[in-house]
Design a protein around this motif. Structure first.
Motif, mmCIF file in Angstrom:
data_model
loop_
_atom_site.group_PDB
_atom_site.id
_atom_site.type_symbol
_atom_site.label_atom_id
_atom_site.label_comp_id
_atom_site.label_asym_id
_atom_site.label_seq_id
_atom_site.Cartn_x
_atom_site.Cartn_y
_atom_site.Cartn_z
ATOM 1 N N ALA A 168 -3.662 16.115 -3.503
ATOM 2 C CA ALA A 168 -5.069 16.410 -3.826
ATOM 3 C C ALA A 168 -6.040 15.508 -3.077
ATOM 4 O O ALA A 168 -7.241 15.766 -3.052
ATOM 5 N N ASP A 169 -5.520 14.471 -2.443
ATOM 6 C CA ASP A 169 -6.374 13.479 -1.773
ATOM 7 C C ASP A 169 -6.758 13.970 -0.370
ATOM 8 O O ASP A 169 -6.298 13.444 0.642
ATOM 9 N N LEU A 170 -7.583 15.000 -0.323
ATOM 10 C CA LEU A 170 -7.976 15.629 0.946
ATOM 11 C C LEU A 170 -9.457 15.404 1.243
ATOM 12 O O LEU A 170 -10.273 15.401 0.317
ATOM 13 N N PRO A 171 -9.847 15.249 2.507
ATOM 14 C CA PRO A 171 -8.941 15.213 3.667
ATOM 15 C C PRO A 171 -8.230 13.869 3.780
ATOM 16 O O PRO A 171 -8.755 12.837 3.367
ATOM 17 N N HIS A 172 -7.031 13.902 4.359
ATOM 18 C CA HIS A 172 -6.317 12.655 4.605
ATOM 19 C C HIS A 172 -6.961 11.928 5.783
ATOM 20 O O HIS A 172 -7.589 12.549 6.643
ATOM 21 N N LYS A 173 -6.755 10.634 5.840
ATOM 22 C CA LYS A 173 -7.323 9.833 6.932
ATOM 23 C C LYS A 173 -6.469 9.906 8.198
ATOM 24 O O LYS A 173 -6.995 9.919 9.318
ATOM 25 N N TYR A 174 -5.149 9.968 8.013
ATOM 26 C CA TYR A 174 -4.239 9.863 9.151
ATOM 27 C C TYR A 174 -3.466 11.155 9.437
ATOM 28 O O TYR A 174 -3.107 11.905 8.514
ATOM 29 N N PHE A 175 -3.212 11.381 10.716
ATOM 30 C CA PHE A 175 -2.394 12.503 11.171
ATOM 31 C C PHE A 175 -1.039 12.510 10.467
ATOM 32 O O PHE A 175 -0.555 13.559 10.013
ATOM 33 N N ASP A 176 -0.430 11.342 10.347
ATOM 34 C CA ASP A 176 0.903 11.248 9.739
ATOM 35 C C ASP A 176 0.879 11.615 8.252
ATOM 36 O O ASP A 176 1.883 12.088 7.717
#
Length: 230
Positions: free
Chosen positions: A60-68
């Motif tokens: 639920a923590d979107l958007p994520h900070k990192y590509f990985d």
């Protein structure tokens, strides 16, 4: 908090050389957002974290900070066994997918036995205004509907997509190259009749010629169907 725990885990598995290599392969991601965690490690982490009760907090923590983190998210979704649960979480995530790697490596295992339930979603996603939602639909059609559940109408559905977006057109070319390998007789008229735009048409032929699944005879014929640019 699982979000912080995951980020710490990802940095603990960082490979800087791989990060630099990966960043060159995924030019659409924001600068400095790749950590550099190799895919086998991400898949293992996804299997471990998918068993956690609090994994939904990360999803639920979107958007994520990192590509990985996006990669890990995709692999966690791929582990979900319940089709309806997977679709719900997938639809929340798709608008945040910003690169071909996350898009293409997201392959939910539950799709395999739920083709009938999946089709309405694919028909919706393929008409999306979002680049990677459309690409995901095309790649899923390619992965799941070119064998036993193949229908000639899917060829038309994909060929009808008209876009200036590189990552959509590349997916169309990839789809048709795979279709030429698996359903040659049904697919070749689309190439003979030049149904696709010139770039996608020629790219599909190129990818077919490079494929070990296409016969030498078919490859020779496909070479003759390339469109020469003026």
């Amino acid at each position: 908090m699982i979000v912080d725990e995951i980020r710490k885990d990802l940095f603990a598995n960082q490979d800087v050389k791989y990060r630099d290599f990966q960043s060159k392969l995924t030019p659409t991601i924001e600068a400095n957002t790749a950590i550099g965690v190799r895919t086998p490690v991400l898949r293992k982490l996804a299997k471990d974290y998918s068993k956690r009760q609090d994994v939904d907090d990360f999803l639920a923590d979107l958007p994520h900070k990192y590509f990985d983190e996006n990669q890990l998210h995709a692999f966690i979704l791929s582990e979900i066994k319940d089709f309806d649960e997977c679709i719900g979480k997938l639809e929340r995530f798709l608008p945040f997918v910003d690169n071909w790697a996350t898009c293409d490596q997201m392959s939910p295992k539950c799709f395999k036995k739920n083709h009938e339930k999946l089709l309405p979603y694919l028909n919706k996603w393929i008409k999306s205004d979002d680049i990677y939602t459309v690409r995901f639909a095309i790649v899923t059609f390619m992965s799941h509907f070119l064998d036993g559940d193949f229908d000639e109408g899917y060829l038309k559905l994909v060929s009808d997509i008209k876009s200036d977006e590189y990552y959509i057109n590349m997916a169309i070319a990839w789809y048709f190259a795979t279709a030429l390998a698996k359903q040659y007789d049904k697919t070749i008229p689309y190439i003979e009749n030049k149904t696709l735009d010139v770039w996608t048409h020629n790219k599909a032929i190129q990818k077919s010629i490079e494929s070990y699944r296409v016969t030498a005879e078919h490859k020779e014929y496909l070479k003759s169907l390339k469109i020469k640019k003026a």
